[in-house]
Design a protein around this motif. Structure first.
Motif, mmCIF file in Angstrom:
data_model
loop_
_atom_site.group_PDB
_atom_site.id
_atom_site.type_symbol
_atom_site.label_atom_id
_atom_site.label_comp_id
_atom_site.label_asym_id
_atom_site.label_seq_id
_atom_site.Cartn_x
_atom_site.Cartn_y
_atom_site.Cartn_z
ATOM 1 N N VAL A 1 0.844 -1.203 0.000
ATOM 2 C CA VAL A 1 0.000 0.000 0.000
ATOM 3 C C VAL A 1 0.871 1.242 0.000
ATOM 4 O O VAL A 1 0.695 2.160 -0.812
ATOM 5 N N ALA A 2 1.860 1.285 0.923
ATOM 6 C CA ALA A 2 2.715 2.467 1.033
ATOM 7 C C ALA A 2 3.493 2.708 -0.257
ATOM 8 O O ALA A 2 3.638 3.858 -0.706
ATOM 9 N N ALA A 3 3.991 1.635 -0.877
ATOM 10 C CA ALA A 3 4.764 1.788 -2.115
ATOM 11 C C ALA A 3 3.895 2.356 -3.228
ATOM 12 O O ALA A 3 4.349 3.199 -4.020
ATOM 13 N N GLN A 4 2.647 1.924 -3.300
ATOM 14 C CA GLN A 4 1.765 2.474 -4.327
ATOM 15 C C GLN A 4 1.422 3.930 -4.035
ATOM 16 O O GLN A 4 1.338 4.754 -4.956
ATOM 17 N N GLN B 1 10.906 9.325 -3.689
ATOM 18 C CA GLN B 1 11.743 8.336 -4.369
ATOM 19 C C GLN B 1 12.644 7.610 -3.364
ATOM 20 O O GLN B 1 12.823 6.391 -3.459
ATOM 21 N N GLU B 2 13.173 8.349 -2.399
ATOM 22 C CA GLU B 2 13.982 7.710 -1.357
ATOM 23 C C GLU B 2 13.137 6.744 -0.533
ATOM 24 O O GLU B 2 13.585 5.638 -0.195
ATOM 25 N N VAL B 3 11.914 7.148 -0.225
ATOM 26 C CA VAL B 3 11.025 6.280 0.560
ATOM 27 C C VAL B 3 10.757 4.981 -0.196
ATOM 28 O O VAL B 3 10.789 3.886 0.381
ATOM 29 N N HIS C 1 4.269 11.432 -8.672
ATOM 30 C CA HIS C 1 3.688 12.116 -9.831
ATOM 31 C C HIS C 1 3.043 13.435 -9.409
ATOM 32 O O HIS C 1 3.115 14.430 -10.135
ATOM 33 N N ALA C 2 2.397 13.435 -8.239
ATOM 34 C CA ALA C 2 1.749 14.657 -7.765
ATOM 35 C C ALA C 2 2.781 15.724 -7.407
ATOM 36 O O ALA C 2 2.661 16.888 -7.817
ATOM 37 N N HIS C 3 3.802 15.345 -6.656
ATOM 38 C CA HIS C 3 4.814 16.315 -6.233
ATOM 39 C C HIS C 3 5.584 16.881 -7.416
ATOM 40 O O HIS C 3 6.140 17.971 -7.338
ATOM 41 N N ASP C 4 5.590 16.152 -8.520
ATOM 42 C CA ASP C 4 6.282 16.632 -9.712
ATOM 43 C C ASP C 4 5.500 17.731 -10.427
ATOM 44 O O ASP C 4 6.063 18.480 -11.218
ATOM 45 N N VAL C 5 4.168 17.852 -10.135
ATOM 46 C CA VAL C 5 3.324 18.815 -10.884
ATOM 47 C C VAL C 5 3.666 20.284 -10.609
ATOM 48 O O VAL C 5 3.808 21.043 -11.594
ATOM 49 N N PRO D 1 6.097 19.199 0.221
ATOM 50 C CA PRO D 1 5.810 17.778 -0.004
ATOM 51 C C PRO D 1 6.151 16.884 1.197
ATOM 52 O O PRO D 1 5.576 15.803 1.347
ATOM 53 N N ARG D 2 7.057 17.328 2.066
ATOM 54 C CA ARG D 2 7.416 16.495 3.207
ATOM 55 C C ARG D 2 6.300 16.399 4.241
ATOM 56 O O ARG D 2 6.341 15.540 5.116
#
Length: 534
Positions: A126-129, A275-277, A136-140, A203-204
């Motif tokens: 779940v967490a990985a998904q 990405q690190e997570v 994708h959201a944080h990249d917007v 984002p954090r």
């Protein structure tokens, strides 16, 4: 009948979206199951509750914020984010509607069990998904601001969907400070310390909320618990989280360390990005082809989020064979059908009339929903194989076929053919018709060999009980010839279609639409065969 498609209490949004049934009711707004009358598809309609609009300036600001956030949210292109189809703001600026993809599934809150925490692989999957969606959201860039179990849905195929992107930004739910009076807006159980203080959100903040969610999935209880909202928010700012292994010994050390890292009070002390997570979650994910080990089975009755990792890009599951009921012993009379109560009779007639009206407008999806609403109560009252119930199911399957939903129509027609076979005999007219319709669905799904075999079998029965030029036989002969032609079997198709053309000229005449269609097919066959001979 239950509230649903076609009731007089429906509300139409923007002259296009019908509100059919309330799905959830929350502090930020209500979610309705809706219907898009233009594109003939179900939708979710989120009615957002803004704070009171007390001035024209506030109304203008709200309108700008609503449109901006809706547009930004619509830019998140990922399967884990329900698509935003439309954003509707009424003239009073008091009602905001987001029209979105309707997702069926189970909210993550339904997975949390303090007695039986999730398997590690399930929680990590779940967490990985979720972090994949957040990347994708944080990249917007879009920050969710209100990540929590009720905003995370696991669809029936195991795909995790993150809901309500942009809602917190529209309502400015991160503006509540610890010193504020009254009830804070937002979800304080998962609120980052900087949100609680009213500080700048990055984002954090989503990473902190993810740490709260992952902690809860792994141990079955929330990170902090308090009756008072302000006390709870103060705990997020100042209290140290309990390490997971003190609550559940089998949590891997590295996973405990990741959760504690996500829950650091200062944003800059958390992982650098999602990405690190993900990289730190990956060692605990199941790999392709790996089956669950003993003790790794998750809760029953909910979708398995690990399936996407165990079987990546797997095709859709094969249709399940219909579960046919045990036929009555030979010679035992079939029970007489139950009489239809007057109230149920009226509801059935209303469902037929409503679905017919929708069918006239080619609103196939909603017509199916209308019939589905009455089929279940009728089946309970009369029996699943009562003739009235079967006729409703035939109509629903036929609408699915007309609407091009062959995958859903196929198992329905197959089950109906079995049911009519038990009730009236396998060669009965209704059983034959349902078998033929199932074959046509197979043909549309590319299963041409199976479709041809089934149609030829039905035609053999029809010829044994009726004329070769009956309406049913002619339709079957035409379908068989056209399928043979589609397979490139021109010679076989001509063997079928030439005598059919002769019969059609006699029965219907040369100007009939079907006669002309077969004549054109034969002309193509002759061209094809002439070309082969040349």
């Amino acid at each position: 009948m239950a509230t649903g498609a076609g009731t007089v209490s429906q509300r139409m949004i923007s002259g296009r979206y019908e509100l059919l049934e309330e799905l959830s009711h929350g502090g930020m707004g209500d979610v309705w199951r809706g219907y898009d009358a233009v594109l003939d598809r179900p939708v979710a309609v989120k009615l957002i509750r803004p704070q009171a609009v007390t001035s024209p300036q506030m109304a203008d600001e709200l309108a700008k914020r609503f449109r901006r956030e809706a547009r930004i949210t619509a830019r998140i292109q990922h399967p884990g984010v329900p698509q935003v189809y439309d954003a509707v703001l009424d003239d009073t600026h008091e009602h905001l509607f987001l029209v979105m993809e309707l997702v069926e599934g189970v909210p993550l809150s339904g997975y949390v069990d303090p007695v039986r925490p999730l398997p590690v692989s399930w929680a990590v999957a779940v967490a990985a998904q979720v972090v994949t969606v957040l990347s994708h959201a944080h990249d917007v860039p879009v920050i969710h601001r209100d990540l929590k179990p009720s905003n995370i849905l696991v669809a029936h195929d195991g795909t995790v969907k993150v809901l309500d992107f942009g809602i917190a930004a529209i309502l400015r739910t991160d503006a509540t400070k610890l010193t504020a009076t009254g009830s804070p807006i937002g979800t304080s159980q998962y609120m980052s310390p900087e949100q609680a203080r009213g500080g700048r959100v990055t984002p954090r903040a989503d990473l902190y909320a993810l740490g709260c969610v992952l902690h809860e999935l792994l141990c079955g209880r929330r990170l902090f618990q308090a009756d008072n909202e302000l006390v709870l928010m103060y705990q997020h700012v100042s209290a140290a989280p309990t390490p997971l292994r003190q609550l559940r010994a089998d949590v891997p050390v590295a996973l405990e360390e990741l959760v504690l890292h996500l829950l650091r009070k200062a944003p800059e002390e958390r992982p650098a990005d999602v990405q690190e997570v993900y990289e730190r979650l990956r060692p605990f994910l199941p790999t392709a082809g790996q089956e669950p080990v003993p003790g790794e089975k998750g809760p029953t009755g909910v979708p398995d989020p690990t399936g996407l990792f165990r079987h990546p890009y797997a095709p859709r599951s094969r249709p399940r064979p219909s579960t046919a009921s045990v036929p009555a012993p030979h010679g035992e009379p079939v029970p007489a059908p139950l009489p239809v109560p007057a109230e149920l009779r009226a509801e059935i007639d209303e469902a037929y009339a409503h679905s017919d009206a929708l069918l006239e407008e080619e609103r196939f999806t909603q017509a199916v929903e209308v019939l589905s609403e009455i089929i279940e109560p009728a089946g309970r009252a009369l029996g699943k194989e009562n003739r009235e119930v079967l006729e409703l199911r035939v109509q629903r399957a036929a609408i699915r076929l007309l609407g091009g939903d062959y995958r859903a129509a196929l198992p329905e027609f197959t089950a109906l053919a079995d049911a009519y076979g038990r009730i009236a005999g396998p060669t009965s007219e209704r059983a034959r018709a349902c078998r033929a319709q199932a074959a046509r669905c197979r043909a549309e799904l590319g299963q041409v060999t199976e479709a041809l075999s089934a149609l030829e079998s039905v035609l053999a029965v029809v010829r044994s009980v009726d004329s070769d030029v009956s309406e049913e036989a002619i339709e079957l002969r035409r379908d068989i010839g056209m399928l043979l032609l589609a397979q490139g079997r021109a010679s076989d198709a001509r063997v079928v279609l030439e005598p059919l053309h002769g019969d059609l000229n006699v029965v219907y005449g040369p100007a009939d639409e079907l006669t002309v269609e077969v004549a054109e097919a034969l002309a193509l066959i002759r061209l094809d065969l002439d070309g082969q001979e040349a």
